[in-house]
Design an enzyme around this catalytic site. Structure first.
Site, mmCIF file in Angstrom:
data_model
loop_
_atom_site.group_PDB
_atom_site.id
_atom_site.type_symbol
_atom_site.label_atom_id
_atom_site.label_comp_id
_atom_site.label_asym_id
_atom_site.label_seq_id
_atom_site.Cartn_x
_atom_site.Cartn_y
_atom_site.Cartn_z
ATOM 1 N N ARG A 1 7.923 25.903 38.370
ATOM 2 C CA ARG A 1 7.420 24.518 38.374
ATOM 3 C C ARG A 1 7.235 24.157 36.854
ATOM 4 N NH1 ARG A 1 3.432 24.068 37.348
ATOM 5 N NH2 ARG A 1 3.554 21.837 37.111
ATOM 6 N N GLY A 2 7.220 22.815 36.003
ATOM 7 C CA GLY A 2 7.164 22.414 35.140
ATOM 8 C C GLY A 2 8.408 22.793 34.074
ATOM 9 N N ALA A 3 8.406 20.721 33.679
ATOM 10 C CA ALA A 3 8.980 20.927 32.752
ATOM 11 C C ALA A 3 10.397 22.144 31.715
ATOM 12 C CB ALA A 3 9.485 19.780 31.973
ATOM 13 N N ARG B 1 16.888 20.336 39.991
ATOM 14 C CA ARG B 1 15.678 19.791 39.850
ATOM 15 C C ARG B 1 16.314 18.643 39.134
ATOM 16 N NH1 ARG B 1 9.341 20.360 39.369
ATOM 17 N NH2 ARG B 1 9.769 18.484 40.673
ATOM 18 N N GLN C 1 -0.447 20.353 42.403
ATOM 19 C CA GLN C 1 -0.317 21.148 40.972
ATOM 20 C C GLN C 1 -2.177 20.739 40.472
ATOM 21 O OE1 GLN C 1 2.004 18.965 41.846
ATOM 22 N NE2 GLN C 1 3.478 19.187 41.551
ATOM 23 N N ASP D 1 8.757 15.404 31.865
ATOM 24 C CA ASP D 1 9.819 15.910 31.955
ATOM 25 C C ASP D 1 10.527 15.220 31.614
ATOM 26 O OD1 ASP D 1 7.442 15.419 34.201
ATOM 27 O OD2 ASP D 1 9.459 17.487 34.847
ATOM 28 N N ASN E 1 7.151 11.063 33.943
ATOM 29 C CA ASN E 1 5.837 12.315 34.251
ATOM 30 C C ASN E 1 6.104 12.274 35.964
ATOM 31 O OD1 ASN E 1 5.190 14.617 33.470
ATOM 32 N ND2 ASN E 1 3.283 13.603 33.733
HETATM 33 O O1 MRU Z 1 7.283 18.524 40.209
HETATM 34 P P1 MRU Z 1 6.587 19.625 38.840
HETATM 35 O O2 MRU Z 1 5.728 20.089 38.948
HETATM 36 O O3 MRU Z 1 7.502 20.798 38.347
HETATM 37 O O4 MRU Z 1 6.137 19.194 37.892
HETATM 38 C C1 MRU Z 1 5.662 18.573 36.310
HETATM 39 C C2 MRU Z 1 4.876 17.287 35.665
HETATM 40 O O5 MRU Z 1 4.590 16.611 35.937
HETATM 41 C C3 MRU Z 1 4.635 18.227 34.361
HETATM 42 O O6 MRU Z 1 3.662 17.238 33.915
HETATM 43 C C4 MRU Z 1 5.329 17.963 33.334
HETATM 44 O O7 MRU Z 1 6.597 19.401 33.642
HETATM 45 C C5 MRU Z 1 5.231 18.283 31.784
HETATM 46 S S1 MRU Z 1 4.154 19.526 31.020
HETATM 47 C C6 MRU Z 1 4.756 20.774 31.480
#
Ligand code: MRU
Length: 324
Positions: free
Chosen positions: A56-58, A90, A183, A224, A234
């Site tokens: 996960r993470g954008a 997603r 997270q 995101d 985000n």
């Molecule tokens: O649901 P997630 O864990 O994928 O959410 C991730 C975030 O909100 C991060 O803050 C976001 O991707 C930016 S940092 C790379």
């Protein structure tokens, strides 16, 4: 913990890579208790893993999807079908669709690897810019996980904290737990522990009180998807942090690569917000589970990309293309 150990655990190819016959990821659902890899031998398995937040993470899900498309291309599978399956996992993080679009013209493993390397390089550049916003002795509040795990290496907001720490500027990192999937408490804490950066986890609800006590100097988050006017989607809770920071006269900085910008979204109203299973919030009672929120641009002191700082009005200052 030695530097070599850190390098191993957070090395880009350990977070996500393409082996001969599978996309291999560090299973982020099992961290920090267990450091285990997951082999995803098909686009379907990869899509499930992205949806379940095993990765996960954008930027990281964009990189994983690029590797998935390369795997599908080598097997001469239907690439449009693979594209659709991966893109639908997603909806909020625009990096996912961006990386898949990038792969369209050249769906090879070399191209996917180049996308991965470029994302890590962008992180290092933006971290260096963003660290310049911090003064000596900074006590930084951060939300969710924006480190190597979220980006395939180094990190956005957490990368900036890492660079600022190496420059001797960071006194303390406050890590918001990030309900409901933690997270912050699981992944950001794990990364900070390995990097040897002083931190403490706080319940998300503690942020405003810490600010009122004068224990926070600035808030650093990732993104995101960033609309053309600077409105920023985000992890859920970012908007509340931004409101609290503004009330206490503290700056909120958003740190994100240009691959997170979406010029086709004119404002936050154009950003789709992922709703996840209510059971992630409560297994017993009715629940709602929006996974992201939108922070209005007016609450953001600066957006930092690999190109540098961007100040309001963001419609004028944000880049419109992704830098190679
Ligand atoms: O649901 P997630 O864990 O994928 O959410 C991730 C975030 O909100 C991060 O803050 C976001 O991707 C930016 S940092 C790379």
């Amino acid at each position: 913990v030695g530097r070599r150990h850190v390098a191993r655990a957070l090395a880009p190819e350990r977070i996500v890579r393409l082996d001969e016959d599978a996309v291999v990821i560090l299973d982020q659902r099992r961290l920090p208790e267990e450091v285990v890899e997951l082999r995803l031998a098909s686009v379907g398995e990869l899509a499930e893993a992205i949806h379940a937040l095993a990765i996960r993470g954008a930027p990281a899900i964009g990189v994983a999807a690029a590797y998935g498309l390369a795997l599908a291309a080598e097997r001469e599978e239907d690439l449009e079908a693979a594209f659709d399956v991966l893109a639908s996992t997603r909806p909020t993080a625009v990096n996912l669709r961006w990386a898949l679009e990038e792969m369209r013209g050249d769906p090879t493993r070399d191209h996917a690897l180049a996308i991965h390397r470029a994302e890590v390089e962008r992180c290092r550049r933006m971290a260096s810019h963003a660290a310049g916003l911090l003064g000596a002795g900074s006590r930084v509040y951060t939300h969710c996980n924006t480190g190597g795990l979220a980006t395939g290496g180094y990190g956005t907001a957490l990368g900036a904290i890492r660079t600022a720490w190496e420059r001797g500027l960071v006194e303390q990192v406050w890590v918001g737990e990030t309900r409901p999937l933690l997270q912050g408490a699981r992944l950001t804490a794990w990364e900070l522990e390995q990097l040897g950066i002083p931190f403490a986890i706080v319940a998300d609800g503690a942020a405003a009180a810490l600010m009122a006590e004068g224990e926070v100097d600035c808030v650093l988050t990732g993104a995101d998807r960033i609309a053309a006017n600077g409105d920023t989607a985000n992890k859920i809770g970012t908007y509340g942090l931004a409101l609290a920071a503004r009330h206490h006269g503290l700056p909120l900085y958003v740190v994100a690569p240009t691959s997170t910008l979406d010029p086709s979204a004119l404002s936050g109203a154009d950003i789709p917000i992922e709703e996840r299973a209510p059971a992630e919030v409560s297994r017993r009672f009715p629940a709602r589970n929006p996974a992201f929120d939108v922070t209005p641009a007016e609450l953001i002191e600066a957006i930092v990309t690999e190109e540098g700082f961007h100040r309001p009005p963001y419609a004028m200052s944000l880049p419109t293309t992704v830098q190679a």
